[in-house]
Design an enzyme around this catalytic site. Sequence first.
Site, PDB file in Angstrom:
ATOM      1  N   GLY A  55     -12.475 -49.974   4.945  1.00 54.07           N
ATOM      2  CA  GLY A  55     -10.708 -49.838   3.834  1.00 54.07           C
ATOM      3  C   GLY A  55     -11.021 -49.544   2.998  1.00 54.07           C
ATOM      4  O   GLY A  55     -11.881 -50.340   1.617  1.00 54.07           O
ATOM      5  N   CYS A  82     -17.646 -53.813   7.013  1.00 55.76           N
ATOM      6  CA  CYS A  82     -16.873 -53.761   5.153  1.00 55.76           C
ATOM      7  C   CYS A  82     -15.689 -54.531   5.089  1.00 55.76           C
ATOM      8  O   CYS A  82     -15.812 -55.914   5.259  1.00 55.76           O
ATOM      9  CB  CYS A  82     -17.179 -52.797   4.712  1.00 55.76           C
ATOM     10  N   GLU A 171     -22.247 -47.541  11.101  1.00 58.72           N
ATOM     11  CA  GLU A 171     -21.920 -46.479  12.547  1.00 58.72           C
ATOM     12  C   GLU A 171     -22.248 -45.228  11.487  1.00 58.72           C
ATOM     13  O   GLU A 171     -22.017 -44.699  12.410  1.00 58.72           O
ATOM     14  CB  GLU A 171     -20.249 -46.567  12.060  1.00 58.72           C
ATOM     15  N   SER A 223      -7.808 -20.498  24.130  1.00 54.76           N
ATOM     16  CA  SER A 223      -7.768 -19.612  23.040  1.00 54.76           C
ATOM     17  C   SER A 223      -9.486 -18.826  23.112  1.00 54.76           C
ATOM     18  O   SER A 223      -9.841 -18.102  22.570  1.00 54.76           O
ATOM     19  CB  SER A 223      -8.954 -20.458  21.550  1.00 54.76           C
ATOM     20  N   VAL A 226     -14.599 -23.788  23.676  1.00 58.02           N
ATOM     21  CA  VAL A 226     -14.762 -24.600  24.265  1.00 58.02           C
ATOM     22  C   VAL A 226     -13.196 -25.632  24.012  1.00 58.02           C
ATOM     23  O   VAL A 226     -13.329 -26.187  25.285  1.00 58.02           O
ATOM     24  CB  VAL A 226     -15.676 -25.298  23.232  1.00 58.02           C
ATOM     25  N   ALA A 229     -11.120 -24.519  26.816  1.00 59.16           N
ATOM     26  CA  ALA A 229     -11.114 -24.188  27.489  1.00 59.16           C
ATOM     27  C   ALA A 229     -11.431 -25.836  28.836  1.00 59.16           C
ATOM     28  O   ALA A 229     -11.418 -25.901  29.925  1.00 59.16           O
ATOM     29  CB  ALA A 229     -12.758 -23.285  28.084  1.00 59.16           C
TER      30      ALA A 229
HETATM   31  N1  LIG Z   1      -5.096 -17.375  20.482  1.00 64.20           N
HETATM   32  C1  LIG Z   1      -5.274 -18.367  20.947  1.00 64.20           C
HETATM   33  N2  LIG Z   1      -4.477 -18.460  22.573  1.00 64.20           N
HETATM   34  C2  LIG Z   1      -3.489 -19.632  22.773  1.00 64.20           C
HETATM   35  N3  LIG Z   1      -4.000 -20.626  22.198  1.00 64.20           N
HETATM   36  C3  LIG Z   1      -5.332 -20.875  21.401  1.00 64.20           C
HETATM   37  C4  LIG Z   1      -5.701 -19.798  20.502  1.00 64.20           C
HETATM   38  N4  LIG Z   1      -6.075 -19.578  19.262  1.00 64.20           N
HETATM   39  C5  LIG Z   1      -6.589 -21.160  19.506  1.00 64.20           C
HETATM   40  N5  LIG Z   1      -5.200 -22.120  20.302  1.00 64.20           N
HETATM   41  C6  LIG Z   1      -5.255 -23.498  20.706  1.00 64.20           C
HETATM   42  O1  LIG Z   1      -5.281 -24.207  19.637  1.00 64.20           O
HETATM   43  C7  LIG Z   1      -6.292 -25.258  20.142  1.00 64.20           C
HETATM   44  C8  LIG Z   1      -6.924 -25.576  18.405  1.00 64.20           C
HETATM   45  O2  LIG Z   1      -7.694 -24.225  18.316  1.00 64.20           O
HETATM   46  P1  LIG Z   1      -9.224 -24.336  17.917  1.00 64.20           P
HETATM   47  O3  LIG Z   1     -10.177 -23.474  17.642  1.00 64.20           O
HETATM   48  O4  LIG Z   1      -9.356 -25.723  17.295  1.00 64.20           O
HETATM   49  O5  LIG Z   1      -9.653 -24.898  19.667  1.00 64.20           O
HETATM   50  P2  LIG Z   1     -10.982 -23.557  20.843  1.00 64.20           P
HETATM   51  O6  LIG Z   1     -10.437 -22.842  20.569  1.00 64.20           O
HETATM   52  O7  LIG Z   1     -10.402 -23.984  22.087  1.00 64.20           O
HETATM   53  O8  LIG Z   1     -11.907 -24.256  20.620  1.00 64.20           O
HETATM   54  P3  LIG Z   1     -13.618 -23.549  19.076  1.00 64.20           P
HETATM   55  O9  LIG Z   1     -13.158 -25.305  18.827  1.00 64.20           O
HETATM   56  O10 LIG Z   1     -14.488 -24.245  19.889  1.00 64.20           O
HETATM   57  O11 LIG Z   1     -12.807 -22.872  19.084  1.00 64.20           O
HETATM   58  C9  LIG Z   1      -7.076 -24.379  20.818  1.00 64.20           C
HETATM   59  O12 LIG Z   1      -7.670 -25.329  21.657  1.00 64.20           O
HETATM   60  C10 LIG Z   1      -5.712 -23.892  21.983  1.00 64.20           C
HETATM   61  O13 LIG Z   1      -5.137 -24.726  22.482  1.00 64.20           O
HETATM   62  N1  LIG Z   2     -15.782 -49.119   2.371  1.00 61.65           N
HETATM   63  C1  LIG Z   2     -15.465 -50.517   2.512  1.00 61.65           C
HETATM   64  O1  LIG Z   2     -14.125 -51.085   3.361  1.00 61.65           O
HETATM   65  C2  LIG Z   2     -15.081 -51.048   0.911  1.00 61.65           C
HETATM   66  C3  LIG Z   2     -14.507 -53.017   1.109  1.00 61.65           C
HETATM   67  C4  LIG Z   2     -13.976 -53.226  -0.239  1.00 61.65           C
HETATM   68  N2  LIG Z   2     -12.440 -52.023  -0.857  1.00 61.65           N
HETATM   69  C5  LIG Z   2     -15.140 -53.216  -1.264  1.00 61.65           C
HETATM   70  O2  LIG Z   2     -14.923 -51.845  -2.432  1.00 61.65           O
HETATM   71  O3  LIG Z   2     -15.636 -53.560  -1.045  1.00 61.65           O
HETATM   72 MG   LIG Z   3     -11.129 -22.363  19.131  1.00 59.78          MG
END
Ligand SMILES: Nc1ncnc2c1ncn2[C@@H]1O[C@H](COP(=O)(O)OP(=O)(O)OP(=O)(O)O)[C@@H](O)[C@H]1O
Ligand SMILES: NC(=O)CC[C@H](N)C(=O)O
Ligand SMILES: [Mg+2]
Length: 520
Positions: A55, A82, A171, A223, A226, A229
């Site tokens: 943080g 950290c 991480e 949309s 992925v 869907a």
């Molecule tokens: N044309 C559309 N019609 C209906 N819902 C939509 C449309 N475009 C986006 N959305 C909604 O908005 C959400 C976010 O869009 P986003 O593009 O992040 O995801 P995605 O289209 O499902 O996947 P991807 O990131 O692979 O494009 C979608 O998951 C869907 O629920």
């Molecule tokens: N990335 C961090 O968590 C930083 C911790 C704290 N702020 C530092 O500077 O040491």
């Molecule tokens: Mg999309």
Amino acid sequence: MDFPTVLVVDFGAQYAQLIARRIREAGVYSEIVPSDVPAKEIIAREPAAIVLSGGPSSVYAEDAPQIDPALFEGGVPAFGICYGFQAMAQSLGGTVARTGDREYGGTPLTVTTAGRLFGSLPVEQSVWMSHGDAVSAPPPGFTVTATSTGAPVAAFEDVDRRLAGVQFHPEVRHTSHGQTVLEHFLFDIAGLEPTWTMANVVDEQVERIRAQVGEGRALCALSGGVDSAVAAALVQRAIGDRLTCVHVDHGLMREGETEQIERDFVAVTGVDLRVVDARERFLSALAGTADPEEKRKTIGREFIRVFEQAALDVVGDAKEHGESVDFLVQGTLYPDVVESGGGTGTANIKSHHNVGGLPEDLTFTLVEPLRTLFKDEVREVGLQLGLPESMVWRQPFPGPGLGIRIVGEVTQERLDVLRRADAIVRAELSAAGLDREIWQCPVVLLADVRSVGVQGDGRTYGHPVVLRPVSSEDAMTADWTRLPYDLLARVSTRITNEVPEVNRVVLDVTSKPPGTIEWE
Ligand SMILES: Nc1ncnc2c1ncn2[C@@H]1O[C@H](COP(=O)(O)OP(=O)(O)OP(=O)(O)O)[C@@H](O)[C@H]1O
Ligand SMILES: NC(=O)CC[C@H](N)C(=O)O
Ligand SMILES: [Mg+2]
Ligand SMILES: O=c1[nH]c(=O)c2[nH+]cn([C@@H]3O[C@H](COP(=O)(O)O)[C@@H](O)[C@H]3O)c2[nH]1
């Protein structure tokens, strides 16, 4: 909680979700909790272990988020990273001070005692650091196990109490043995077993959706991408035909896309799909708007208005008998949430239409089963659900579509120009077999910029388009993809020959950060 769960306490870290995701990669379920949740509540959730994130604050500052020592009294294993490491040290009786030796980026670390955290890992290793403060004395009972120039106490552990921590960031991929150190904590100190897989997400989410929706009905915003869907397939499994999918053709889709969704999605899932032609509605709502955030909010609002109408249409006459559709399923992922400023103390980078772009008067209850996941995890869930590879491996396309790829006002003519250029780029990338290599390749029309050209011995005064090919693991960071020059040349020739309004093709060679993937 159904699976042994590790709670990541978020002190405002850039990487809180990354920590959760690495724990899941290790085979243990993990979720985030903000640091202002009282220790009592955290313990009441019976976590299998707690990880304290990094943080921006300094633990000795007056308003710094603190750890309630009660967190360590319940016997729950804990791991500090950290800031979390420093906060743990301070709350258990150690000391933290500004060392003067800041460390940012790749840093050599020396393991001084193998112990459980480092086990048989090399004595000299490279870790990723990002700190200005350091633990100057460990709390009583802890063994110091590693050191670096700026962090005399760079790791410690108290195996009997199942507590440990590190100054560096295990991480991030730049820490060469980070994942192993994290796994040593989980398995060798906290005593957990790697039993969790993406298959568990399916079962768990199906349960949760059933509990949330009950006997109600849901609409899924589909949309063709992925995320929606996979969300639709999960909800369909949970509530069957009480789900209706709605795809909005907002006129901002790419060439042939709506038709393809109509055809392919129904064939694969058998879901009840309605396609709403809202092209005019979006175009007139967007008229006169050039500001990216305003466009995003307009699009987010119009989406919801279309879904409200669709919800009424779905119940039809049954409305009179009190039937309604109260739930809206969206394929929202974690990066959408965090960029919209939805993490603890995180900045608003851009309002994703489905999160920060939602209207305030939203009446639907949202169902977002993928909200804590990253794209590659979602792809895995999709495969678990039996969706075809062609669907699971589609490149992302933003919900606001071509609307945020026209820099300037969105008009019908500009959309048509961009659609033609985009179709050429997609066809050439596919023909070159690069679809799986790249994350996505936005094509951006600089509609308010014009440049002089010469074609057929005549002067042109056209517009540039920008190619933005990027490689990424999860869209949180990205690098520009080094596409072959001959491919770029072919794309450039085709666009300038086949799209008369465009007389210049430029390549975006910016990584994220500092650029985002989309231009708006
Ligand atoms: N044309 C559309 N019609 C209906 N819902 C939509 C449309 N475009 C986006 N959305 C909604 O908005 C959400 C976010 O869009 P986003 O593009 O992040 O995801 P995605 O289209 O499902 O996947 P991807 O990131 O692979 O494009 C979608 O998951 C869907 O629920
Ligand atoms: N990335 C961090 O968590 C930083 C911790 C704290 N702020 C530092 O500077 O040491
Ligand atoms: Mg999309
Ligand atoms: O559904 C979406 N609604 C949005 O408002 C939105 N904005 C960006 N994106 C997609 O998110 C990923 C990260 O993009 P940025 O680096 O531009 O933020 C990239 O994959 C972008 O295509 C969006 N998706």
